[in-house]
Design a protein around this motif. Structure first.
Motif, PDB file in Angstrom:
ATOM      1  N   ARG A 170       1.682   0.903  -2.584  1.00  0.00           N
ATOM      2  CA  ARG A 170       2.053   1.005  -3.998  1.00  0.00           C
ATOM      3  C   ARG A 170       1.328  -0.036  -4.836  1.00  0.00           C
ATOM      4  N   TYR A 171       0.769  -1.033  -4.159  1.00  0.00           N
ATOM      5  CA  TYR A 171      -0.092  -2.012  -4.819  1.00  0.00           C
ATOM      6  C   TYR A 171      -1.070  -2.480  -3.766  1.00  0.00           C
ATOM      7  N   PHE A 172      -2.338  -2.574  -4.144  1.00  0.00           N
ATOM      8  CA  PHE A 172      -3.369  -3.014  -3.210  1.00  0.00           C
ATOM      9  C   PHE A 172      -4.296  -3.961  -3.937  1.00  0.00           C
ATOM     10  N   ASP A 173      -4.616  -5.070  -3.288  1.00  0.00           N
ATOM     11  CA  ASP A 173      -5.624  -5.956  -3.855  1.00  0.00           C
ATOM     12  C   ASP A 173      -6.350  -6.657  -2.716  1.00  0.00           C
ATOM     13  N   ARG A 174      -7.613  -6.989  -2.993  1.00  0.00           N
ATOM     14  CA  ARG A 174      -8.400  -7.750  -2.009  1.00  0.00           C
ATOM     15  C   ARG A 174      -8.720  -9.084  -2.669  1.00  0.00           C
ATOM     16  N   ILE A 175      -8.356 -10.157  -1.986  1.00  0.00           N
ATOM     17  CA  ILE A 175      -8.440 -11.493  -2.591  1.00  0.00           C
ATOM     18  C   ILE A 175      -9.803 -12.089  -2.248  1.00  0.00           C
ATOM     19  N   THR A 176     -10.806 -11.807  -3.070  1.00  0.00           N
ATOM     20  CA  THR A 176     -12.166 -12.234  -2.737  1.00  0.00           C
ATOM     21  C   THR A 176     -12.496 -13.637  -3.235  1.00  0.00           C
ATOM     22  N   ARG A 177     -11.601 -14.209  -4.055  1.00  0.00           N
ATOM     23  CA  ARG A 177     -11.733 -15.619  -4.434  1.00  0.00           C
ATOM     24  C   ARG A 177     -10.331 -16.234  -4.405  1.00  0.00           C
ATOM     25  N   PRO A 178     -10.215 -17.521  -4.077  1.00  0.00           N
ATOM     26  CA  PRO A 178      -8.869 -18.115  -3.986  1.00  0.00           C
ATOM     27  C   PRO A 178      -8.038 -17.894  -5.233  1.00  0.00           C
ATOM     28  N   GLU A 179      -8.596 -18.178  -6.412  1.00  0.00           N
ATOM     29  CA  GLU A 179      -7.773 -18.146  -7.623  1.00  0.00           C
ATOM     30  C   GLU A 179      -7.285 -16.745  -7.976  1.00  0.00           C
ATOM     31  N   ALA A 180      -7.931 -15.714  -7.412  1.00  0.00           N
ATOM     32  CA  ALA A 180      -7.473 -14.332  -7.657  1.00  0.00           C
ATOM     33  C   ALA A 180      -6.107 -14.090  -7.024  1.00  0.00           C
ATOM     34  N   LEU A 181      -5.723 -14.988  -6.103  1.00  0.00           N
ATOM     35  CA  LEU A 181      -4.404 -14.836  -5.472  1.00  0.00           C
ATOM     36  C   LEU A 181      -3.277 -14.958  -6.495  1.00  0.00           C
ATOM     37  N   ILE A 182      -3.479 -15.758  -7.521  1.00  0.00           N
ATOM     38  CA  ILE A 182      -2.359 -16.043  -8.445  1.00  0.00           C
ATOM     39  C   ILE A 182      -1.868 -14.766  -9.124  1.00  0.00           C
ATOM     40  N   PRO A 183      -2.733 -14.041  -9.843  1.00  0.00           N
ATOM     41  CA  PRO A 183      -2.216 -12.788 -10.431  1.00  0.00           C
ATOM     42  C   PRO A 183      -1.848 -11.746  -9.383  1.00  0.00           C
ATOM     43  N   ALA A 184      -2.587 -11.688  -8.282  1.00  0.00           N
ATOM     44  CA  ALA A 184      -2.318 -10.656  -7.262  1.00  0.00           C
ATOM     45  C   ALA A 184      -0.954 -10.882  -6.613  1.00  0.00           C
ATOM     46  N   ALA A 185      -0.635 -12.137  -6.318  1.00  0.00           N
ATOM     47  CA  ALA A 185       0.649 -12.436  -5.664  1.00  0.00           C
ATOM     48  C   ALA A 185       1.805 -12.086  -6.599  1.00  0.00           C
ATOM     49  N   LEU A 186       1.621 -12.360  -7.887  1.00  0.00           N
ATOM     50  CA  LEU A 186       2.694 -12.038  -8.849  1.00  0.00           C
ATOM     51  C   LEU A 186       2.859 -10.522  -8.984  1.00  0.00           C
ATOM     52  N   GLN A 187       1.761  -9.797  -9.023  1.00  0.00           N
ATOM     53  CA  GLN A 187       1.852  -8.329  -9.085  1.00  0.00           C
ATOM     54  C   GLN A 187       2.513  -7.778  -7.818  1.00  0.00           C
ATOM     55  N   ALA A 188       2.159  -8.351  -6.692  1.00  0.00           N
ATOM     56  CA  ALA A 188       2.732  -7.886  -5.417  1.00  0.00           C
ATOM     57  C   ALA A 188       4.255  -8.040  -5.432  1.00  0.00           C
ATOM     58  N   MET A 189       4.731  -9.171  -5.935  1.00  0.00           N
ATOM     59  CA  MET A 189       6.185  -9.399  -5.983  1.00  0.00           C
ATOM     60  C   MET A 189       6.847  -8.433  -6.965  1.00  0.00           C
ATOM     61  N   ARG A 190       6.175  -8.206  -8.111  1.00  0.00           N
ATOM     62  CA  ARG A 190       6.726  -7.279  -9.107  1.00  0.00           C
ATOM     63  C   ARG A 190       6.965  -5.913  -8.471  1.00  0.00           C
ATOM     64  N   VAL A 191       5.992  -5.425  -7.702  1.00  0.00           N
ATOM     65  CA  VAL A 191       6.129  -4.083  -7.124  1.00  0.00           C
ATOM     66  C   VAL A 191       7.190  -4.075  -6.030  1.00  0.00           C
ATOM     67  N   LEU A 192       7.185  -5.088  -5.174  1.00  0.00           N
ATOM     68  CA  LEU A 192       8.183  -5.127  -4.092  1.00  0.00           C
ATOM     69  C   LEU A 192       9.603  -5.121  -4.656  1.00  0.00           C
ATOM     70  N   ALA A 193       9.792  -5.809  -5.783  1.00  0.00           N
ATOM     71  CA  ALA A 193      11.140  -5.973  -6.342  1.00  0.00           C
ATOM     72  C   ALA A 193      11.483  -4.900  -7.377  1.00  0.00           C
ATOM     73  N   ASP A 194      10.592  -3.931  -7.569  1.00  0.00           N
ATOM     74  CA  ASP A 194      10.849  -2.887  -8.567  1.00  0.00           C
ATOM     75  C   ASP A 194      11.474  -1.678  -7.868  1.00  0.00           C
ATOM     76  N   PRO A 195      12.728  -1.331  -8.207  1.00  0.00           N
ATOM     77  CA  PRO A 195      13.391  -0.260  -7.461  1.00  0.00           C
ATOM     78  C   PRO A 195      12.737   1.119  -7.639  1.00  0.00           C
ATOM     79  N   ALA A 196      11.947   1.290  -8.681  1.00  0.00           N
ATOM     80  CA  ALA A 196      11.272   2.579  -8.868  1.00  0.00           C
ATOM     81  C   ALA A 196       9.890   2.605  -8.231  1.00  0.00           C
ATOM     82  N   GLU A 197       9.277   1.449  -8.060  1.00  0.00           N
ATOM     83  CA  GLU A 197       7.884   1.386  -7.612  1.00  0.00           C
ATOM     84  C   GLU A 197       7.732   1.031  -6.149  1.00  0.00           C
TER      85      GLU A 197
END
Ligand code: TPP
Ligand code: MG
Length: 649
Positions: A170-197
């Motif tokens: 439901r969400y996929f990202d490839r972390i090709t630079r360290p700092e890209a983890l920050i937005p990706a990790a937040l998006q990942a949590m949003r999807v995991l915690a979204d009861p519809a997504e």
């Protein structure tokens, strides 16, 4: 983990120098969910199998977070699995038992470790259950292509095997630079915690980036709460829903997994107490009401009860609550055959709420049912008492069928599969949890099982994946255990299912989890064998037997001993031959404090001792042309059935 304050690329504030893997694990250990005033870790543990793609990155980070993490609150416990697919199953079992309020992560190496996740990810996403997948990936810096296990795609340099996970995530990202983890990790949590997504969420982690250090802003490691929302219905949709219910004479509720995910069981019971609308349930929804609740009419669809299916055929309003309306539920579009039938669908995802051209009521199941109950209360809606008498009577008739399937008139005989269920029915309380996913058991259970508590019935039938049961039981045990006392958790498997994936037995033994495994030996695929027979495929390739002179598999059963196999992996095994033995073995297993297996060879059932036949159709297309008479006959029956299909528009 040494805090320091260099010039930060994030403008101001202090930073922490960590590897990408260390930062990710530290971040995950500080995420919480909250719903109805309960707060818990979003990611409670991480499963892992290490290879060169994650051993030095995530592996090293897990050592730090598991042993020397700052304080116990932010520890990240590690769980050792044997097979990557099975680790996802365990995490999914955990998430389901946790009501989707808590999940687990799964880390794998690159290549085969990563692609082994695909089946588990599909299962999680289809069942709308959260799991965080952390596969290693090939180098972002590409210093020496191809590295070990790298897929080389001549026309696309940015593709890796992990791209297989995109359609099942439901969400996929490839972390090709360290700092890209920050937005990706937040998006990942949003999807995991979204009861519809929610579903599988994948963060692919190139192995060089995992080990790379970076100065992370301190705020990234603050505790963060993810509120699991309960959206209320739109007033316009609610008004339309109330009008539809008020004008219905034969309404029927179809309760799906959404009732359980929303913890809406009591609200559903209150709604039915007020309206007396009967409640049928899908595989994921069974347990929404207890089996002996007056409004519970049992499973619906191809594996449903006669009570529910007859009501479905005559219903003028079908009220879905948190269901996907799969082909098993709709009997492949043939079940809801009242020409005047309409659909109303309360679902948190608009995608589902609009299925079957339903009046949508997009909301959380509990919030939606509360709103409906309140809106109907002032207007005194209740079904005709004659309708209530009709379904109550039909339910009693079905109960006699259940009794007949469970009865064991001869205690010295070999038990049939439904008799095994009958013996368990005698033994269990509302504490016990039954897990199954594939074979002939899901159908038998859906028709017959008397569910005594909201989470007793754990049948994974979105993906119906053979091999889910044993690892899922581990996840359920991890979620359902409280201190020394764990609830009895039964993994029920056929012989085919056992052979598909017995490996996590070793994990249960390692963790000393009191898994109760029941192996039902019938030398092959009773389910697909029966289906094969019905569709003109002559049971081809469905029995586990020696080859005959003709090249088929009709010889004697194979000399495999699954009980010895289970014992060799560390289980205490109780072999049962007769009904009497089995009763004792099941009781002993229920009391056992360590992981235990009950092994039984089952008798082929006849029409009395077996399960009731299917009460509704299921579409499995049959050869339109064939030379063998079995297929020709099966096609004639198929054409007759398919003519009854409707498109609800
Ligand atoms: C991973 C996977 N592969 C194939 C199938 C298709 N399938 C459904 S049931 C079944 C046979 C199950 O055999 P067993 O566990 O022995 O149960 P039985 O049918 O004998 O009750 C198969 C092959 C599946 N559901 N999952
Ligand atoms: Mg079998």
């Amino acid at each position: 983990m040494s805090p320091k304050s260099p010039a930060s690329p994030h403008g101001h504030g202090s930073t922490r120098r960590l590897t990408t893997a260390q930062a990710l694990v530290a971040f995950l250990a500080r995420q919480y969910t909250e719903r109805d005033g309960r707060r818990q870790r979003l990611i409670s543990a991480t499963w892992g199998i290490f290879g060169h793609g994650n051993v030095a990155g995530i592996g090293q980070a897990l050592v730090e977070a598991g042993r020397t993490g700052n304080g116990t609150a932010h520890r990240m416990p590690y769980l050792q699995g044997r097979n990557e697919q099975a680790m996802v199953h365990a995490a999914v079992g955990y998430a389901r038992q946790s009501g989707r309020l808590s999940a687990q992560a799964v880390t794998t190496s690159i290549g085969p470790g990563a692609t082994n996740l695909v089946t588990g990810a599909a299962l999680a996403t289809i069942n709308r259950l959260p799991v965080l997948l952390l596969p290693g990936d090939t180098f972002a810096t590409r210093p020496a292509d191809p590295v070990l296990q790298q897929l080389e795609v001549p026309y696309a340099g940015d593709v890796s095997v992990n791209d297989c996970l995109r359609p099942v995530s439901r969400y996929f990202d490839r972390i090709t630079r360290p700092e890209a983890l920050i937005p990706a990790a937040l998006q990942a949590m949003r999807v995991l915690a979204d009861p519809a997504e929610t579903g599988a969420v994948t963060l692919a982690l190139p192995q060089d980036v995992q080990a790379e250090a970076y100065d992370w802003p301190e705020e990234f490691f603050a505790e963060r709460d993810w509120h699991i929302r309960r959206p209320a219905p739109d007033t316009h949709e609610l008004d339309a829903a109330v009008r539809a219910i008020r004008s219905a004479r034969r309404p029927l509720i179809v309760a799906g997994g959404g009732v359980r995910h929303s913890a809406a069981e009591e609200t559903l019971a209150a709604f039915t107490a007020a309206t007396r609308i009967p409640v049928a349930s899908t595989q994921a929804g069974k347990g929404a009401l207890r089996h002996d609740h007056p409004a519970d009419v049992g499973g619906i669809g191809h594996t449903g009860t006669a009570t529910a299916d007859d009501l479905a055929r005559t219903a003028d309003l079908v009220i879905g609550v948190g269901t996907r309306f799969s082909d098993f539920t709709t009997a492949s579009g043939t079940l809801f055959s009242n020409p005047a039938v309409r659909f109303l669908h309360l679902n948190i995802t608009a995608f589902d709420a609009h299925k079957l051209a339903a009046l949508p009521l997009v909301a959380d199941a509990r919030a939606g049912l509360e709103a409906l109950t309140a809106a109907l209360a002032g207007r005194g809606y209740r079904v005709d008492p004659a309708y209530e008498t009709e379904y109550t009577g039909a339910k009693e008739v079905w109960e006699e069928r259940v009794e007949a399937s469970f009865a064991t008139p001869d205690p010295t005989a070999r038990p049939t599969q439904t008799q095994v269920l009958g013996l368990l029915d005698d033994l269990v309380t509302e504490e016990d949890i039954l897990i199954n996913a594939a074979g002939s058991l899901p159908g038998d259970l859906h028709k017959l099982w008397r569910t005594r508590s909201r989470d007793q019935y754990h049948v994974e039938y979105g993906y119906s994946c053979m091999g889910y049961e044993i690892p899922a039981a581990i996840g359920v045990l991890l979620a359902a255990g409280t201190g020394q006392r764990t609830r009895p958790v039964w993994a029920m498997v056929g012989d085919g299912t056992y052979l598909m994936n017995p490996t996590e037995i070793v994990t249960a033994v390692q963790e000393n989890l009191p898994l109760k495994l029941v192996i039902l030996q019938n030398h092959g695929y009773a389910s697909i064998g029966g289906l094969s027979d019905a569709v003109g495929a002559e049971r081809f390739g469905t029995a586990y037997r020696h080859r005959d002179a003709d090249g088929g598999f009709t010889g004697p059963p194979l000399p495999v001993d699954l009980a010895a196999n289970a014992a060799s992996l560390g289980l205490r095994v109780l072999r049962a031959t007769t009904v009497d033995d089995l009763r004792k073995a099941l009781s002993e297993a229920r009391d056992a404090e360590g992981p235990t297996c009950v092994y039984v060879e089952t008798e082929t059932p006849d029409t009395v001792s077996g399960p009731p036949p299917a009460q509704a159709w299921w579409d499995v297309p049959v050869a339109e042309t064939a030379s063998r008479p079995a297929a020709v006959r099966a096609r004639e029956e198929y054409d007759r059935q398919v003519a009854a299909r409707r498109r609800h528009l």
